[in-house]
Motif scaffolding. Structure first.
Motif, mmCIF file in Angstrom:
data_model
loop_
_atom_site.group_PDB
_atom_site.id
_atom_site.type_symbol
_atom_site.label_atom_id
_atom_site.label_comp_id
_atom_site.label_asym_id
_atom_site.label_seq_id
_atom_site.Cartn_x
_atom_site.Cartn_y
_atom_site.Cartn_z
ATOM 1 N N ALA A 161 1.121 -1.047 -0.257
ATOM 2 C CA ALA A 161 -0.325 -0.227 -0.135
ATOM 3 C C ALA A 161 1.036 1.565 -0.071
ATOM 4 O O ALA A 161 1.739 1.266 0.624
ATOM 5 N N VAL A 162 0.299 2.568 -0.611
ATOM 6 C CA VAL A 162 1.130 3.544 -0.702
ATOM 7 C C VAL A 162 0.177 4.123 -0.598
ATOM 8 O O VAL A 162 -0.808 4.612 -0.638
ATOM 9 N N ASP A 163 0.901 5.369 1.156
ATOM 10 C CA ASP A 163 0.001 6.624 1.407
ATOM 11 C C ASP A 163 0.679 7.898 0.770
ATOM 12 O O ASP A 163 2.275 7.567 1.041
ATOM 13 N N VAL A 164 0.091 8.819 0.554
ATOM 14 C CA VAL A 164 0.414 10.160 0.669
ATOM 15 C C VAL A 164 0.296 11.105 1.389
ATOM 16 O O VAL A 164 -0.626 10.724 1.864
ATOM 17 N N HIS A 165 1.132 11.732 2.198
ATOM 18 C CA HIS A 165 1.380 12.111 2.857
ATOM 19 C C HIS A 165 1.322 13.658 2.618
ATOM 20 O O HIS A 165 2.368 14.273 1.441
ATOM 21 N N GLY A 166 1.045 15.250 3.077
ATOM 22 C CA GLY A 166 0.794 16.230 2.781
ATOM 23 C C GLY A 166 0.413 17.325 3.491
ATOM 24 O O GLY A 166 -0.672 17.109 4.563
ATOM 25 N N GLY A 167 -0.214 18.574 2.921
ATOM 26 C CA GLY A 167 -0.890 19.315 3.284
ATOM 27 C C GLY A 167 -0.522 20.303 3.921
ATOM 28 O O GLY A 167 0.451 20.457 3.882
ATOM 29 N N GLU A 168 -1.018 21.598 4.344
ATOM 30 C CA GLU A 168 -0.464 22.477 5.357
ATOM 31 C C GLU A 168 0.766 23.609 4.033
ATOM 32 O O GLU A 168 1.894 23.839 5.023
ATOM 33 N N GLY A 169 0.526 23.556 3.194
ATOM 34 C CA GLY A 169 1.019 23.751 2.259
ATOM 35 C C GLY A 169 2.455 23.391 1.854
ATOM 36 O O GLY A 169 3.769 23.096 1.170
ATOM 37 N N ARG A 170 2.896 22.150 2.749
ATOM 38 C CA ARG A 170 3.836 20.754 2.157
ATOM 39 C C ARG A 170 4.038 20.516 1.033
ATOM 40 O O ARG A 170 2.902 20.007 0.400
ATOM 41 N N THR A 171 5.162 19.971 0.302
ATOM 42 C CA THR A 171 5.054 19.195 -0.637
ATOM 43 C C THR A 171 4.986 17.810 -1.013
ATOM 44 O O THR A 171 5.208 17.085 0.285
ATOM 45 N N PRO A 172 3.723 17.020 -0.991
ATOM 46 C CA PRO A 172 3.825 15.797 -1.306
ATOM 47 C C PRO A 172 4.423 14.693 -1.323
ATOM 48 O O PRO A 172 5.031 15.042 -1.979
ATOM 49 N N VAL A 173 4.205 13.501 -0.740
ATOM 50 C CA VAL A 173 5.806 13.283 -0.759
ATOM 51 C C VAL A 173 4.455 12.019 -0.240
ATOM 52 O O VAL A 173 3.680 11.176 0.527
ATOM 53 N N ALA A 174 5.248 10.845 -1.513
ATOM 54 C CA ALA A 174 4.451 9.073 -0.721
ATOM 55 C C ALA A 174 5.338 7.820 -0.558
ATOM 56 O O ALA A 174 6.706 8.123 -0.769
ATOM 57 N N HIS A 175 4.996 7.525 0.144
ATOM 58 C CA HIS A 175 5.862 6.068 1.023
ATOM 59 C C HIS A 175 5.116 4.787 1.170
ATOM 60 O O HIS A 175 3.587 4.626 1.676
ATOM 61 N N CYS A 176 5.703 3.777 0.388
ATOM 62 C CA CYS A 176 5.226 2.566 0.517
ATOM 63 C C CYS A 176 5.596 2.006 2.329
ATOM 64 O O CYS A 176 6.157 1.656 2.641
#
Length: 249
Positions: free
Chosen positions: A219-234
């Motif tokens: 599964a791949v999670d994407v983290h971001g928001g609050e003005g941050r560049t989004p990052v995907a993590h397996c």
């Protein structure tokens, strides 16, 4: 746990921010703007969103108006912000209409009209004074600012604050909400607040993608928001992607 009251306050407090953001240039690097290929596949059909979309669809006809009536804006206008404002306002106002129809009592009826007469006795004078009080009370009840009205000021902030008063059981010409009515408001408020936060990029977000990792099928999670560049993590092999490509493996 985020409450319905918090969601309603979010919509009311940040409405001015949406107005201001509508005329600002797009901000790159915010959550949802990068990694478009991944985020386009996110499943948005959760219960709260479905409830929100149901209200939006029910009021599609009411949205057939010039979006610029939300306020004069310099060009270029950020159309996705205007679309958010229109959709959120329609959902909240419709929710307030629906709740008011069920919980708000009808205005007090004034006494029947009578021919003017001179009070000859104390009893007649008291009766006329009592009648005058009833007329005044009926007029005051009709224009009570706590009463939701179906004409006039029908804006997202006003609807949010009126619904908030019902959730917090504030005084007014309304009965107490049932559990189903509270849940109904909660679903609409959550969907509206989520749209506001996404449009302004003011909330941290995490999404699990429907597309698995190409290396390990994890599964791949994407983290971001609050003005941050989004990052995907397996979550399987630990690989991390950013807009620039793989940054860790």
């Amino acid at each position: 746990m985020t409450t319905t009251a918090t969601h309603l306050r979010t919509c009311a407090i940040h409405w001015t921010d949406l107005h201001e953001a509508a005329g600002q240039p797009a901000q790159y690097g915010a959550f949802g703007l990068g990694l478009r290929g991944y985020l386009a596949r996110l499943d948005q059909a959760d219960a709260e969103q479905l409830e929100y979309e149901r209200h939006q669809a029910a009021h599609l006809r009411s949205l057939e108006r010039d979006p610029m009536q939300l306020g004069d804006r310099p060009t270029p206008v950020r159309l996705h912000i205007l679309d958010t404002m229109r959709a959120v306002e329609a959902a909240l106002v419709h929710c307030a209409d629906d709740i008011a129809h069920h919980v708000q009592r009808a205005p007090m009826a004034p006494p029947r009209a009578q021919r003017a007469a001179v009070a000859r006795t104390r009893a007649e004078r008291l009766a006329w004074e009592d009648r005058a009080r009833q007329i005044q009370q009926a007029k005051a009840d009709l224009v009570d600012p706590r009463r939701w009205k179906y004409t006039g000021r029908r804006t997202a902030p006003h609807a949010s604050l009126w619904l908030l008063a019902r959730i917090e059981r504030a005084a007014g010409p309304c009965r107490r909400l049932t559990d189903d009515e509270e849940q109904h408001i909660g679903n609409v408020a959550a969907g509206a607040a989520a749209r506001v936060e996404r449009a302004l990029d003011i909330a941290a977000q995490r999404r699990t993608l429907s597309t698995p990792c190409p290396d390990c099928d994890g599964a791949v999670d994407v983290h971001g928001g609050e003005g941050r560049t989004p990052v995907a993590h397996c979550t399987g092999c630990g690989k991390i992607w950013a807009e620039s490509g793989v940054i860790a493996a």
